[in-house]
Design a protein around this motif. Structure first.
Motif, short mmCIF file in Angstrom:
data_model
loop_
_atom_site.label_atom_id
_atom_site.label_comp_id
_atom_site.label_asym_id
_atom_site.label_seq_id
_atom_site.Cartn_x
_atom_site.Cartn_y
_atom_site.Cartn_z
N CYS A 64 0.83 -1.21 0.00
CA CYS A 64 0.00 0.00 0.00
C CYS A 64 0.86 1.26 0.00
CB CYS A 64 -0.94 -0.01 1.21
SG CYS A 64 -2.34 -1.12 1.01
N GLU A 65 2.09 1.14 0.46
CA GLU A 65 3.00 2.29 0.46
C GLU A 65 3.55 2.55 -0.93
OE1 GLU A 65 3.17 4.19 3.13
OE2 GLU A 65 1.80 2.75 4.01
N ASN A 66 3.57 1.54 -1.79
CA ASN A 66 4.10 1.67 -3.14
C ASN A 66 3.31 0.77 -4.08
OD1 ASN A 66 5.63 2.18 -5.41
ND2 ASN A 66 7.26 0.78 -4.81
N LYS A 92 -6.60 3.17 0.54
CA LYS A 92 -5.59 4.19 0.29
C LYS A 92 -5.19 4.14 -1.17
CE LYS A 92 -1.05 5.77 1.77
NZ LYS A 92 0.12 5.46 2.59
#
Length: 121
Positions: A64-66, A92
């Motif tokens: 989810c961060e990338n 997100k």
């Protein structure tokens, strides 16, 4: 949070897991999610890892961060439990992050699936 329309594009949904996690509830959650994405919403899955590891050779590293703009569902085993006794569901960008501890993770995955099927809102 909110989920971008990019999540609904394409035939593939990336299922991102931690290569270090070994837990029967995590495995059950992953199985339910995979089966229902393939059969229930008629999309293909691609197994991915959230971090580099020898277990993940030839796998996409995504989280989810990338998300790299791709549709991702990330499973995370955490100590989080909300007041209803289920895990946490976060939207997100083009990612859905489902987290929880043991059976709470399973319940959070079930809640996401029930929403996809339109059984609950």
């Amino acid at each position: 949070g909110t989920l971008d329309q990019a999540f609904n594009k394409g035939e593939i949904v990336y299922i991102a897991i931690s290569p270090e996690t070994t837990n029967k509830y995590y495995t059950l959650s992953l199985s339910e999610l995979n089966f229902n994405i393939i059969k229930g919403i008629d999309r293909n899955i691609e197994a991915a890892c959230t971090e580099n590891n020898s277990i993940c050779d030839n796998r996409t590293i995504i989280s989810c961060e990338n998300t790299q703009g791709k549709p991702v569902v990330e499973l995370a085993l955490t100590n989080y439990t909300n007041s209803t006794g289920s895990g946490k569901i976060e939207f997100k960008g083009s990612c859905i992050r489902i987290s929880g501890q043991d059976y709470e993770l399973v319940k959070a995955v079930d809640k996401v699936l029930l929403r996809w099927y339109g059984i609950i809102k």
